[in-house]
Motif scaffolding. Structure first.
Motif, PDB file in Angstrom:
ATOM      1  N   GLY A 315       0.828  -1.196   0.000  1.00  0.00           N
ATOM      2  CA  GLY A 315       0.000   0.000   0.000  1.00  0.00           C
ATOM      3  C   GLY A 315       0.862   1.246   0.000  1.00  0.00           C
ATOM      4  O   GLY A 315       2.097   1.173  -0.097  1.00  0.00           O
ATOM      5  N   ALA A 316       0.218   2.392   0.128  1.00  0.00           N
ATOM      6  CA  ALA A 316       0.948   3.659   0.090  1.00  0.00           C
ATOM      7  C   ALA A 316       0.171   4.731   0.843  1.00  0.00           C
ATOM      8  O   ALA A 316      -1.045   4.631   1.003  1.00  0.00           O
ATOM      9  N   VAL A 317       0.902   5.730   1.311  1.00  0.00           N
ATOM     10  CA  VAL A 317       0.289   6.904   1.935  1.00  0.00           C
ATOM     11  C   VAL A 317       0.845   8.140   1.240  1.00  0.00           C
ATOM     12  O   VAL A 317       1.996   8.149   0.790  1.00  0.00           O
ATOM     13  N   GLY A 318       0.023   9.173   1.140  1.00  0.00           N
ATOM     14  CA  GLY A 318       0.500  10.363   0.464  1.00  0.00           C
ATOM     15  C   GLY A 318      -0.333  11.589   0.784  1.00  0.00           C
ATOM     16  O   GLY A 318      -1.378  11.503   1.438  1.00  0.00           O
ATOM     17  N   VAL A 319       0.153  12.723   0.309  1.00  0.00           N
ATOM     18  CA  VAL A 319      -0.519  14.012   0.486  1.00  0.00           C
ATOM     19  C   VAL A 319      -0.549  14.716  -0.857  1.00  0.00           C
ATOM     20  O   VAL A 319       0.462  14.775  -1.566  1.00  0.00           O
ATOM     21  N   ILE A 320      -1.720  15.243  -1.209  1.00  0.00           N
ATOM     22  CA  ILE A 320      -1.896  16.008  -2.443  1.00  0.00           C
ATOM     23  C   ILE A 320      -2.210  17.451  -2.076  1.00  0.00           C
ATOM     24  O   ILE A 320      -2.990  17.709  -1.151  1.00  0.00           O
ATOM     25  N   GLY A 321      -1.607  18.370  -2.789  1.00  0.00           N
ATOM     26  CA  GLY A 321      -1.878  19.777  -2.538  1.00  0.00           C
ATOM     27  C   GLY A 321      -1.354  20.617  -3.674  1.00  0.00           C
ATOM     28  O   GLY A 321      -0.890  20.092  -4.696  1.00  0.00           O
TER      29      GLY A 321
END
Length: 350
Positions: A315-321
């Protein structure tokens, strides 16, 4: 993408001016003028303007109009992130919040990752994205069948990490309470510690091996129940939180935000999201059009994969902005979160 040696070609003064322009822009979101940079630098505003013109010529800075200050281009942001950004350790208060979110979630991996996504969006003021492990990659603990009607039944899967999922399917004609119970017991005895993919793959061999002791109706139930988890079923693995935070960053460009919202709502290219994280070690940063998933919205993505107990990326974790993210703070947050999720899954043997 900037040339690898471009940073080396800048002299110390140009590097310092460039660094200050980028850091000030990331902090304020406004074009940076030469007079702003004279504070703390022993050079005149005219000298700084000349340096900024050179940096603009190199494609690292741009200006909305002639008399305005300057801000970094996408190429400039990439050069800054790769060569000048200082990403220190995660702040203790950020670490504590993420750890608390994980610790309060109990044994359910889905609930834990949902809380992790909420923590990421809260801390970063961006939209968080968390990709859960595939069902096929999580070890099973128990399988059970429940009759709802003569032509409708429910198969319930209990995973080793505490997650419970169920799916409706059409059972073979003539189902009975005993055949449902026998099918569940048969599968549970072979499921413990194995993944759904492994169980489906070996189902035919299991049934053939135990044909004498397994009722034919129970065998059909077992096959039909597992077949209900086929690869064409909807994949709800992507958790997105904090969409509203994006409006705070770029309220003036609502069309760009609408495009990003549409992408997130459709949750498109989930597999590609994980591939982005798998293509490099540690945290990966995609700026503007480098971001294949959300390139039309011109957003940035900071993402890191996490592993299970077998050191397999699941899996993966991330932040979009917006491209004006505080990369120096967000990178260690994403990195710590991915490592913590991996440790928790490993402890749960997920």
């Amino acid at each position: 993408m900037p040339q690898p040696n471009l940073l080396a070609e800048l002299n110390d003064r140009s590097r310092e001016v460039f660094r200050r322009v980028v850091e000030t822009y990331l902090e304020t979101g406004e074009p940076v003028g030469s007079r702003t940079l004279t504070r703390g630098m022993a050079v005149s505003a005219a000298t700084i303007r000349n340096v900024m013109q050179d940096l603009e010529y190199l494609g690292l800075l741009e200006s909305p109009h002639v008399s305005a200050g300057r801000f970094p281009t996408q190429q400039g942001l990439r050069l800054f992130v790769d060569g000048l950004m200082e990403a220190g350790p995660i702040r203790p208060e950020d670490r504590a919040m993420i750890a608390d979110m994980v610790g309060e979630s109990g044994p359910d991996t889905g609930a834990m990752l949902d809380r992790v996504s909420t923590a990421l969006s809260t801390l970063t003021r961006g939209a968080s994205v968390v990709l859960m492990p595939r069902q096929e990659e999580a070890p099973l603990r128990h399988i059970e069948f429940v009759s709802l009607a003569p032509d409708r039944a429910l198969v319930i899967l209990v995973f080793a990490d505490g997650r419970v999922e169920n799916r409706l399917f059409t059972p073979p004609p003539g189902q009975t309470p005993s055949s449902l119970r026998e099918a569940g017991n048969f599968l549970s005895a072979r499921a413990a510690g194995h993944t759904l993919a492994e169980l489906r793959r070996d189902m035919g061999a299991h049934i053939a091996q135990h044909r004498r002791e397994l009722d034919s109706l129970a065998a059909q139930l077992a096959e039909a129940g597992l077949a209900s988890w086929d690869s064409s079923a909807p994949d709800p693995r992507l958790i997105v939180r904090g969409r509203a935070n994006l409006l705070e960053h770029e309220a003036a460009d609502l069309e760009r935000i609408r495009i990003l919202f549409d992408d997130l709502e459709r949750k498109r290219d989930i597999a590609r999201f994980l591939e982005l994280a798998e293509e490099g070690d540690g945290v990966r940063i995609f700026i503007g059009s480098e971001n294949e998933l959300f390139s039309l919205s011109g957003s940035s993505l900071v993402v890191s994969s996490y592993m299970n107990a077998d050191r397999k990326i699941v899996g993966a974790v991330g932040v979009i902005g917006p491209t004006r993210l505080n990369y120096g703070r967000i990178v260690p947050i994403v990195d710590y979160t991915a490592q913590l999720v991996g440790r928790v899954l490993s402890d749960r043997k997920g």
